[in-house]
Motif scaffolding. Structure first.
Motif, PDB file in Angstrom:
ATOM      1  N   ALA B  17      21.220   2.084  17.798  1.00  0.00           N
ATOM      2  CA  ALA B  17      19.941   1.534  17.925  1.00  0.00           C
ATOM      3  C   ALA B  17      19.148   1.668  16.713  1.00  0.00           C
ATOM      4  N   VAL B  18      18.982   3.007  16.421  1.00  0.00           N
ATOM      5  CA  VAL B  18      18.203   3.179  15.073  1.00  0.00           C
ATOM      6  C   VAL B  18      18.734   2.573  13.941  1.00  0.00           C
ATOM      7  N   LEU B  19      19.937   2.521  13.852  1.00  0.00           N
ATOM      8  CA  LEU B  19      20.495   1.988  12.810  1.00  0.00           C
ATOM      9  C   LEU B  19      20.138   0.464  12.562  1.00  0.00           C
ATOM     10  N   PHE B  20      20.144  -0.089  13.794  1.00  0.00           N
ATOM     11  CA  PHE B  20      20.004  -1.457  13.875  1.00  0.00           C
ATOM     12  C   PHE B  20      18.634  -1.864  13.680  1.00  0.00           C
ATOM     13  N   SER B  21      18.054  -1.076  14.194  1.00  0.00           N
ATOM     14  CA  SER B  21      16.241  -1.438  14.264  1.00  0.00           C
ATOM     15  C   SER B  21      15.710  -1.146  12.718  1.00  0.00           C
ATOM     16  N   ASN B  22      16.477  -0.139  12.067  1.00  0.00           N
ATOM     17  CA  ASN B  22      16.310   0.105  10.674  1.00  0.00           C
ATOM     18  C   ASN B  22      16.727  -1.336   9.809  1.00  0.00           C
ATOM     19  N   ALA B  23      17.867  -1.914  10.259  1.00  0.00           N
ATOM     20  CA  ALA B  23      18.294  -2.626   9.420  1.00  0.00           C
ATOM     21  C   ALA B  23      17.342  -4.227   9.681  1.00  0.00           C
ATOM     22  N   ALA B  24      16.880  -4.050  11.003  1.00  0.00           N
ATOM     23  CA  ALA B  24      16.039  -5.303  11.099  1.00  0.00           C
ATOM     24  C   ALA B  24      14.588  -5.106  10.375  1.00  0.00           C
ATOM     25  N   GLN B  25      14.201  -3.912  10.361  1.00  0.00           N
ATOM     26  CA  GLN B  25      13.005  -3.611   9.506  1.00  0.00           C
ATOM     27  C   GLN B  25      13.008  -3.626   7.988  1.00  0.00           C
ATOM     28  N   ILE B  29       9.265  -9.302   1.678  1.00  0.00           N
ATOM     29  CA  ILE B  29       8.317 -10.431   1.467  1.00  0.00           C
ATOM     30  C   ILE B  29       7.972 -10.587   0.074  1.00  0.00           C
ATOM     31  N   GLU B  30       7.466 -11.736  -0.224  1.00  0.00           N
ATOM     32  CA  GLU B  30       7.170 -12.134  -1.952  1.00  0.00           C
ATOM     33  C   GLU B  30       5.433 -12.435  -1.676  1.00  0.00           C
ATOM     34  N   ASN B  54       4.235   1.451   5.599  1.00  0.00           N
ATOM     35  CA  ASN B  54       5.301   0.540   6.308  1.00  0.00           C
ATOM     36  C   ASN B  54       6.776   0.766   5.826  1.00  0.00           C
ATOM     37  N   PRO B  55       7.590   1.824   6.157  1.00  0.00           N
ATOM     38  CA  PRO B  55       8.845   1.981   5.479  1.00  0.00           C
ATOM     39  C   PRO B  55       9.582   0.547   6.268  1.00  0.00           C
ATOM     40  N   GLY B  56      10.586   0.290   5.665  1.00  0.00           N
ATOM     41  CA  GLY B  56      11.308  -0.839   6.041  1.00  0.00           C
ATOM     42  C   GLY B  56      10.767  -2.218   5.684  1.00  0.00           C
ATOM     43  N   ILE B  57       9.579  -2.388   5.024  1.00  0.00           N
ATOM     44  CA  ILE B  57       9.001  -3.581   4.303  1.00  0.00           C
ATOM     45  C   ILE B  57       8.825  -3.196   2.841  1.00  0.00           C
ATOM     46  N   THR B  58       9.356  -4.063   2.032  1.00  0.00           N
ATOM     47  CA  THR B  58       9.233  -4.163   0.982  1.00  0.00           C
ATOM     48  C   THR B  58       8.315  -5.544   0.301  1.00  0.00           C
ATOM     49  N   VAL B  59       7.459  -5.400  -0.602  1.00  0.00           N
ATOM     50  CA  VAL B  59       6.688  -6.382  -1.209  1.00  0.00           C
ATOM     51  C   VAL B  59       7.025  -6.783  -2.593  1.00  0.00           C
ATOM     52  N   LYS B  60       7.462  -7.963  -2.765  1.00  0.00           N
ATOM     53  CA  LYS B  60       7.976  -8.386  -4.195  1.00  0.00           C
ATOM     54  C   LYS B  60       6.782  -9.024  -4.578  1.00  0.00           C
ATOM     55  N   GLU B 312      10.705 -12.456  11.264  1.00  0.00           N
ATOM     56  CA  GLU B 312      10.502 -11.106  10.711  1.00  0.00           C
ATOM     57  C   GLU B 312       9.433 -11.035   9.439  1.00  0.00           C
ATOM     58  N   LYS B 313       9.684 -12.049   8.856  1.00  0.00           N
ATOM     59  CA  LYS B 313       9.059 -12.117   7.485  1.00  0.00           C
ATOM     60  C   LYS B 313       7.607 -12.650   7.794  1.00  0.00           C
ATOM     61  N   TYR B 314       7.355 -13.232   8.674  1.00  0.00           N
ATOM     62  CA  TYR B 314       6.034 -13.678   9.326  1.00  0.00           C
ATOM     63  C   TYR B 314       5.346 -12.181   9.827  1.00  0.00           C
ATOM     64  N   ASP B 315       5.874 -11.735  10.648  1.00  0.00           N
ATOM     65  CA  ASP B 315       5.398 -10.245  11.233  1.00  0.00           C
ATOM     66  C   ASP B 315       4.935  -9.377  10.034  1.00  0.00           C
ATOM     67  N   ALA B 316       6.106  -9.157   9.196  1.00  0.00           N
ATOM     68  CA  ALA B 316       5.546  -8.272   7.792  1.00  0.00           C
ATOM     69  C   ALA B 316       4.450  -8.832   7.193  1.00  0.00           C
ATOM     70  N   SER B 317       4.503 -10.168   6.926  1.00  0.00           N
ATOM     71  CA  SER B 317       3.244 -10.872   6.107  1.00  0.00           C
ATOM     72  C   SER B 317       2.131 -10.729   6.973  1.00  0.00           C
ATOM     73  N   VAL B 318       2.163 -10.434   8.246  1.00  0.00           N
ATOM     74  CA  VAL B 318       0.579 -10.287   8.968  1.00  0.00           C
ATOM     75  C   VAL B 318       0.214  -9.111   8.653  1.00  0.00           C
ATOM     76  N   LYS B 319       1.282  -8.010   8.705  1.00  0.00           N
ATOM     77  CA  LYS B 319       0.842  -6.662   8.490  1.00  0.00           C
ATOM     78  C   LYS B 319       0.356  -6.391   7.065  1.00  0.00           C
ATOM     79  N   PHE B 320       0.991  -7.208   6.061  1.00  0.00           N
ATOM     80  CA  PHE B 320       0.624  -7.024   4.759  1.00  0.00           C
ATOM     81  C   PHE B 320      -0.762  -7.624   4.467  1.00  0.00           C
TER      82      PHE B 320
END
Lengths: 297, 417
Positions: B17-25, B29-30, B54-60, B312-320
């Motif tokens: 589960a951790v692995l998968f959730s990591n993958a999902a995270q 985003i650009e 926010n580990p798991g989100i990278t911003v380019k 998920e990109k939307y969620d990450a974008s909101v966080k950003f």
């Protein structure tokens, strides 16, 4: 392959000619004709670069017809043409005519005349813009002020601004026209002049009866070439009036500047394209008329 | 034994589960903005901090020349490429909205009631119903720059606080040559620079007018107040002779060259003035009007989530977006770019609000207005022409302002039709 082998040499040559021509044809098709065609289409549409294009029918053209700025700009464009072309033609002929007779420092002088043609229009426009400023920084006005003469508003004036902007444009084009004229003068066979000398004809008759008539093809070329240049004038105007592009009160604005402004400040692509089509038509008509008028009978 | 197996299975499941959730995270985003070195540096810092939180989100981040901005964004987003979060000028928002390139910020994460309270009021131009469309990190406002050397030389104690004082001070700072030509202006003037904002949002209001009605869709400065404002503005050159339009080509050039006592400009000028050698200058709030009215103009670049960001990109974008509009980001932006924080909580800290340079700009934000432009350069042109008509053609203020109002109304009508 077989089909090719069955061709005659003549046909093969044609095939090869087309093979080589295909590259420029393709290039022109993609880089020139496709965008030109698209511009015609966009002129009947409304588009702000971001959304979808919607059909607008003749709306853009109707708007153009009713736009007082367009008519002012239209007039300016022709003022540039009608002053610029004759002035630069006469000046370049006079200079070329005398330069041709001159031996002393001929190459150096020719280089001096040609230099502005090679200079970037932007740099030149900015230097002239500085010349035209008022006291305390403007070159011309500082000289005037030194002699106690009132300042002249070169650029901040609805009457002086257009000639002030046109002057460096004429000056920049002179070098090229002088070179063309000199080549034309050199190409006139000397036997005509020798015959004239033997007959004891004066210089005026030589000029009007021999030199000018035989320079007609050269003049046609220069007139058409410089007319197109003046009708498309943009960089000098834009750079000398960036604070008030085409101003004051649109007194210097040429058609190309209006197109630029509509397209890239107003993001009104359809309207800008309609203006482009009008400019294209003007260029076409003017060039055709000139070719017809100046073509030798 | 069974227990052991159970534990193992559980552990296995958990780690999967951790692995998968990591993958999902692991979302990338650009972010797009136009190239300006300080803005890029600031954004790099903000992205670094965000990624650490926010580990798991990278911003380019992608940036390119200002001139290409609109075309690139417009081409990329419908093609499913390009930015998830984009920076754009507030004046373009309407076009982006209509072209469906950006989406509303979620009301749950960006509740209007909080934003209305937390941000400076002019940000409300970005609000529609229960949602905000976009939010700025930083804002810009106007202030009065003054040349302290010239002030000292003319024996002027400090910057003017009212328009009357402005004229009096400018008179002391103006210098003429023998022929009566101005060689040093008391205050710079030129609608091509920031003066058209000063006129619209400050002078007209100070003379008791309201420059626009109907959410900036109706021009309203063709009034007695507008005429008074115009008379005052053109009067600086024509009546008081403390300035000349087009003096030394550009207002900011005259000020930089030390040939202007005062100059109204935006906070973005600070950087280049700092680099001007030998220039000593100070900043003051814009002078108040005859009845003490203070006003200012503010503009800004906003950040928005594009329609490309989904799932998920939307969620990450909101966080950003949350981080980009946070207090921490605003302080970074102020320190790196020199643009003012969009929230009073950051701007009006004692340190920022009393800063000798930023202070007057930040204090100006409290009463600033933001013009909603349909086509800023064309609307500016209308005001430039208005001044030219008086300056060159000698028209009256009443005629000139009527012509400008008609011209500008036409631009607005064409845009909002």
């Amino acid at each position: 392959m077989r089909a090719y082998q069955n061709l005659t040499i003549k046909h093969k040559q044609i095939v090869w000619a087309w093979a080589f021509l295909a590259i420029p044809v393709l290039f022109y098709g993609v880089i020139r004709f496709y965008p030109t065609g698209t511009a015609f289409v966009i002129s009947f549409q409304e588009w702000n670069l971001l959304g979808t294009r919607t059909w607008a029918g003749l709306e853009n053209y109707v708007r153009l017809w009713n736009d007082p700025v367009f008519w002012k700009v239209f007039q300016n464009t022709f003022v540039y043409l009608l002053i610029g072309t004759p002035v630069s033609l006469v000046l370049s002929f006079i200079i070329a005519y005398h330069l041709d007779k001159l031996r002393f420092m001929h190459g150096f002088l020719r280089m001096l005349y040609f230099l502005p043609f090679m200079t970037s229009a932007v740099a030149m426009a900015w230097v002239w813009r500085w010349f035209y400023q008022g006291v305390p920084i403007g070159l011309f006005n500082n000289v005037l002020a030194k002699f106690g003469i009132a300042q002249i508003e070169f650029l901040n004036s609805t009457t002086n601004a257009l000639p002030a902007v046109l002057a460096p444009a004429v000056w920049a084009g002179l070098g090229f026209q002088i070179i063309i004229f000199m080549a034309g003068i050199r190409a006139i066979p000397t036997s005509y002049y020798e015959a004239a000398k033997i007959d004891g004809v004066g210089w005026w008759t030589v000029l009007t009866q021999i030199t000018l008539p035989l320079l007609k093809p050269t003049m046609v070329f220069i007139v058409v070439f410089s007319s197109i240049g003046f009708l498309r004038i943009f960089d000098h105007v834009f750079n000398m009036t960036t604070n008030n592009p085409g101003g004051p009160l649109n007194s210097t604005k040429p058609l190309v500047l209006m197109i630029y402004d509509t397209a890239f400040n107003g993001f009104n692509m359809g309207y800008a394209a309609a203006q482009t089509v009008v400019l294209f038509t003007i260029l076409l008509v003017v060039s055709l008329i000139q070719l017809r008028l100046l073509r030798s009978e | 034994m069974i227990r052991k197996i159970k534990t193992l299975t559980l552990a296995g499941l958990a780690s999967t589960a951790v692995l998968f959730s990591n993958a999902a995270q692991a979302v990338e985003i650009e972010y797009w903005q136009y190239f300006f070195q300080a803005r890029v540096t600031a954004m790099e810092q903000i992205i670094k901090n965000f990624e650490a939180d926010n580990p798991g989100i990278t911003v380019k981040m992608t940036h390119f020349p200002y001139a290409d901005y609109r075309t690139k964004v417009a081409a990329a987003i419908p093609a499913g490429e390009g930015p998830d979060v984009v920076q754009l000028f507030y004046g373009w928002l309407n076009d982006y909205k209509q072209a469906k390139l950006i989406q509303k910020l979620p009301a749950a994460e960006f509740p209007t009631s909080n934003i209305d309270k937390e941000f400076f009021p002019m940000v409300q131009a970005m609000k529609e119903g229960d949602n905000y469309w976009a939010l700025p990190t930083a804002v810009r406002s106007l202030a009065l720059f003054y040349n302290t050397r010239l002030f000292d030389a003319a024996g002027v104690g400090g910057p003017p606080a009212t328009l009357d004082e402005l004229v009096a001070t400018a008179k002391k700072l103006t210098k003429l040559d023998g022929a009566g030509n101005i060689t040093q202006v008391g205050i710079t003037a030129g609608m091509n620079a920031q003066d058209h904002h000063w006129f619209r949002e400050v002078l007209v209001r100070q003379m008791g007018g309201e420059p626009y009605l109907n959410d900036y869709k109706t021009v309203n400065y063709n009034s007695e107040a507008g005429q008074k404002a115009l008379d005052f503005y053109v009067g600086l050159a024509k009546k008081h002779k403390v300035t000349a339009f087009g003096f030394m080509d550009e207002p900011q050039a005259a000020f930089k060259a030390g040939r202007a006592g005062m100059h109204i400009d935006g906070s973005f000028r600070i950087g280049s003035l700092n680099k001007t050698r030998g220039l000593k200058w100070g900043v003051a709030e814009l002078p108040a009007g005859p009845d003490g009215t203070k006003s200012n103009y503010s503009s800004y670049w906003v950040n928005a989530i594009t329609t490309k960001a989904q799932g998920e990109k939307y969620d990450a974008s909101v966080k950003f977006m949350k981080y980009v509009t946070s207090d921490a980001s605003m302080q970074i932006w102020l320190d790196t770019v020199g643009e003012l924080p969009a929230k009073p909580s950051v701007g009006l800290t004692d340190e920022n609000a009393n800063n000798a340079v930023f202070g007057p700009f930040i204090r100006g934000l409290e009463y600033a207005n933001t013009t909603k432009f349909a086509n800023e350069s064309a609307q500016r042109q209308a005001l430039m022409d208005m001044v030219s008509r008086m300056d060159i053609e000698g028209q009256s203020a009443a005629d000139a302002i009527a012509a400008a109002a008609t011209e500008e109304q036409k631009i607005l009508d064409d845009y909002y039709k």
